[in-house]
Design a protein around this motif. Sequence first.
Motif, PDB file in Angstrom:
ATOM      1  N   ARG A 110       0.836  -1.218   0.000  1.00 57.68           N
ATOM      2  CA  ARG A 110       0.000   0.000   0.000  1.00 57.68           C
ATOM      3  C   ARG A 110       0.864   1.259   0.000  1.00 57.68           C
ATOM      4  NH1 ARG A 110      -5.277  -1.419   0.810  1.00 57.68           N
ATOM      5  NH2 ARG A 110      -5.527  -3.572   1.484  1.00 57.68           N
ATOM      6  N   ALA A 111       2.000   1.188   0.725  1.00 58.70           N
ATOM      7  CA  ALA A 111       2.898   2.357   0.769  1.00 58.70           C
ATOM      8  C   ALA A 111       3.445   2.642  -0.634  1.00 58.70           C
ATOM      9  CB  ALA A 111       4.046   2.082   1.749  1.00 58.70           C
ATOM     10  N   ILE A 112       3.784   1.559  -1.368  1.00 60.24           N
ATOM     11  CA  ILE A 112       4.302   1.743  -2.731  1.00 60.24           C
ATOM     12  C   ILE A 112       3.197   2.317  -3.626  1.00 60.24           C
ATOM     13  CG2 ILE A 112       5.175   0.551  -4.785  1.00 60.24           C
ATOM     14  CD1 ILE A 112       6.497  -1.478  -2.830  1.00 60.24           C
ATOM     15  N   ALA A 113       1.993   1.732  -3.492  1.00 61.16           N
ATOM     16  CA  ALA A 113       0.870   2.176  -4.328  1.00 61.16           C
ATOM     17  C   ALA A 113       0.660   3.679  -4.194  1.00 61.16           C
ATOM     18  CB  ALA A 113      -0.397   1.431  -3.930  1.00 61.16           C
ATOM     19  N   GLU A 114       0.729   4.151  -2.974  1.00 61.43           N
ATOM     20  CA  GLU A 114       0.497   5.568  -2.723  1.00 61.43           C
ATOM     21  C   GLU A 114       1.544   6.437  -3.438  1.00 61.43           C
ATOM     22  OE1 GLU A 114       0.333   7.610   1.440  1.00 61.43           O
ATOM     23  OE2 GLU A 114      -1.062   5.898   1.389  1.00 61.43           O
ATOM     24  N   ARG A 115       2.792   5.929  -3.471  1.00 62.40           N
ATOM     25  CA  ARG A 115       3.871   6.727  -4.073  1.00 62.40           C
ATOM     26  C   ARG A 115       3.808   6.742  -5.593  1.00 62.40           C
ATOM     27  NH1 ARG A 115       9.439   6.357  -0.915  1.00 62.40           N
ATOM     28  NH2 ARG A 115       9.862   7.850  -2.561  1.00 62.40           N
ATOM     29  N   ILE A 116       3.213   5.717  -6.189  1.00 57.82           N
ATOM     30  CA  ILE A 116       3.298   5.635  -7.659  1.00 57.82           C
ATOM     31  C   ILE A 116       1.965   5.850  -8.367  1.00 57.82           C
ATOM     32  CG2 ILE A 116       5.289   4.083  -7.592  1.00 57.82           C
ATOM     33  CD1 ILE A 116       3.386   1.770  -8.230  1.00 57.82           C
TER      34      ILE A 116
ATOM     35  N   GLU B 193      -8.448  -9.435  -4.733  1.00 58.37           N
ATOM     36  CA  GLU B 193      -9.547  -9.133  -5.666  1.00 58.37           C
ATOM     37  C   GLU B 193      -9.109  -7.973  -6.557  1.00 58.37           C
ATOM     38  OE1 GLU B 193     -13.167  -9.937  -5.218  1.00 58.37           O
ATOM     39  OE2 GLU B 193     -12.475 -11.680  -4.063  1.00 58.37           O
ATOM     40  N   SER B 194      -9.580  -7.986  -7.805  1.00 58.59           N
ATOM     41  CA  SER B 194      -9.249  -6.864  -8.702  1.00 58.59           C
ATOM     42  C   SER B 194      -9.742  -5.554  -8.094  1.00 58.59           C
ATOM     43  CB  SER B 194      -9.897  -7.069 -10.059  1.00 58.59           C
ATOM     44  OG  SER B 194      -9.357  -8.218 -10.647  1.00 58.59           O
ATOM     45  N   ALA B 195     -10.917  -5.611  -7.422  1.00 60.01           N
ATOM     46  CA  ALA B 195     -11.493  -4.393  -6.849  1.00 60.01           C
ATOM     47  C   ALA B 195     -10.559  -3.755  -5.822  1.00 60.01           C
ATOM     48  CB  ALA B 195     -12.832  -4.715  -6.219  1.00 60.01           C
ATOM     49  N   THR B 196      -9.784  -4.581  -5.135  1.00 58.30           N
ATOM     50  CA  THR B 196      -8.871  -4.050  -4.114  1.00 58.30           C
ATOM     51  C   THR B 196      -7.805  -3.163  -4.761  1.00 58.30           C
ATOM     52  OG1 THR B 196      -9.152  -6.197  -3.054  1.00 58.30           O
ATOM     53  CG2 THR B 196      -7.457  -4.753  -2.135  1.00 58.30           C
ATOM     54  N   ILE B 197      -7.314  -3.630  -5.910  1.00 59.86           N
ATOM     55  CA  ILE B 197      -6.279  -2.849  -6.607  1.00 59.86           C
ATOM     56  C   ILE B 197      -6.899  -1.590  -7.218  1.00 59.86           C
ATOM     57  CG2 ILE B 197      -4.593  -2.897  -8.490  1.00 59.86           C
ATOM     58  CD1 ILE B 197      -4.242  -5.883  -7.919  1.00 59.86           C
TER      59      ILE B 197
END
Length: 468
Positions: free
Chosen positions: A326-332, A351-355
Amino acid sequence: MDVEHSDRDTIVAPATAPGVGAIAIVRLSGPRAPALLKTCFDPIGKRQKVKLFRPRHLAVGDFKAPGESEPIDRVMAVVMPGPRSYTGEDVVEIHCHGSPAVVAQIVEALCRAGARPAQPGELTRRAFENGRIDLAQAEAVCDLVQSATAAAGRMALRQLTGHLSEHISETHRRLVGFAAEIEARLDFPEEEIEPAECQALEDDLKCAEAALEDLLRQGRHGRLFREGARIVIVGRPNVGKSSLLNALVGRERALVSPHPGTTRDTIECTIELEGIAATLVDTAGWRAARDEIERMGVERTEGEVAVADLLVWVVDGSEPLADEDRAIAERIVSLPVAVACNKSDLPSAIESATIEALGFASDRVCRVSALCGEGIEALARRVAALLLGRQEAHAGETALVSNVRHLALLERAREAVGDARRAFAEGVSGDLVMVDIRRALGALDEILGRRFDEEILDAVFARFCIGK
Ligand SMILES: Nc1nc2c(ncn2[C@@H]2O[C@H](COP(=O)(O)OP(=O)(O)OP(=O)(O)O)[C@@H](O)[C@H]2O)c(=O)[nH]1
Ligand SMILES: [Mg+2]
């Protein structure tokens, strides 16, 4: 012999790459090229002698340094008289055996006979200066020589054969036609322009602007084909980044192990993705560093992220998303990203929905298994499509512009035509509209090299290799 550095010098350079090869080619260009060949070349037998003096016929003979009796090599030579030659001057090619020592001796012998070593790109510069090709075509020669993929090569060839020049000349002619009408009106200001005529003139500018916009839009893709793309694979440790690099490359390029923190440094490998030379970069697992080496690794990862054209974010689909993910997701999330949900051979835990909830649209997410190869081709296609924007993957292949210098000048021309169109529509006086038109024409002239200064030429030809 003291050789003057004037444009009329006869210049010499190897045309083939340095190193051992079956054959190497040495080229001479300038008014003394045929005479210098005669000094150093002994045709074998009468028939070869006759051939040497027949333009564009290869003759076999021994090549000797001036005043020496022992030949350096047995070669084939051809004379291509100007002005219908590559440079527009008399050109000679000597096809010798491909040893660097032979090539060096032949060049040295020709210099002793009175030639001067050519600068990089000097032959093509002469072709430009002698009007054989325009500047955009000269630049295409360099791009073609340096093209890394077939698509980049085809694009350069289209530019070399004058397609870009034709497009630009057409817009140029349209603007000159418009300018002539406006100038004529300036001489007779008392005459009213008919509304229909006015509309036709405005349409001319609209057409010119649209044509320039078209070239610019294609240019973005063109650059991608010419310069390639940097694709950086990121993710927390152990999700399968190195495995994914290996799967995309098709060989075991990076070390893979079940221990988190296997990759410490960045590893790169270039592959061809739908005609784009794509450099894939595997990085160290991205997380809060636990020691000095890991800290350096993470710093490198962050450096790569900053210069990437596209990121591939790898998550381990067999485990729920971790805080580190999640930390990476936030940065990119605001960068161009494709998501590889890896380990699809194992039961899925994401789940795809989570991404999607993290801000990554579903068309950016691919389920893959780096281990089994499942979904890898689809991921490669997706990556290429994301690089090319919404266009079809082959759209870039039709691009005519890829050169940064051309793109900057096209942008300048488009802006100037836009200004002229708006000013004309608002009824601004003709001489002010003409200022914008001249600005646009100036930029187009610069692309074709009809207007240039030595500095521009020096910068353009410095990119060339010796012998071209
Ligand atoms: N089942 C399964 N295992 C995989 C897959 N891809 C990678 N692995 C395994 O996951 C482990 C980690 O793989 P790596 O490719 O080294 O992972 P990484 O992200 O490069 O790890 P670091 O370099 O440590 O950050 C290895 O044991 C791989 O065999 C996959 O698609 N399916
Ligand atoms: Mg790794």
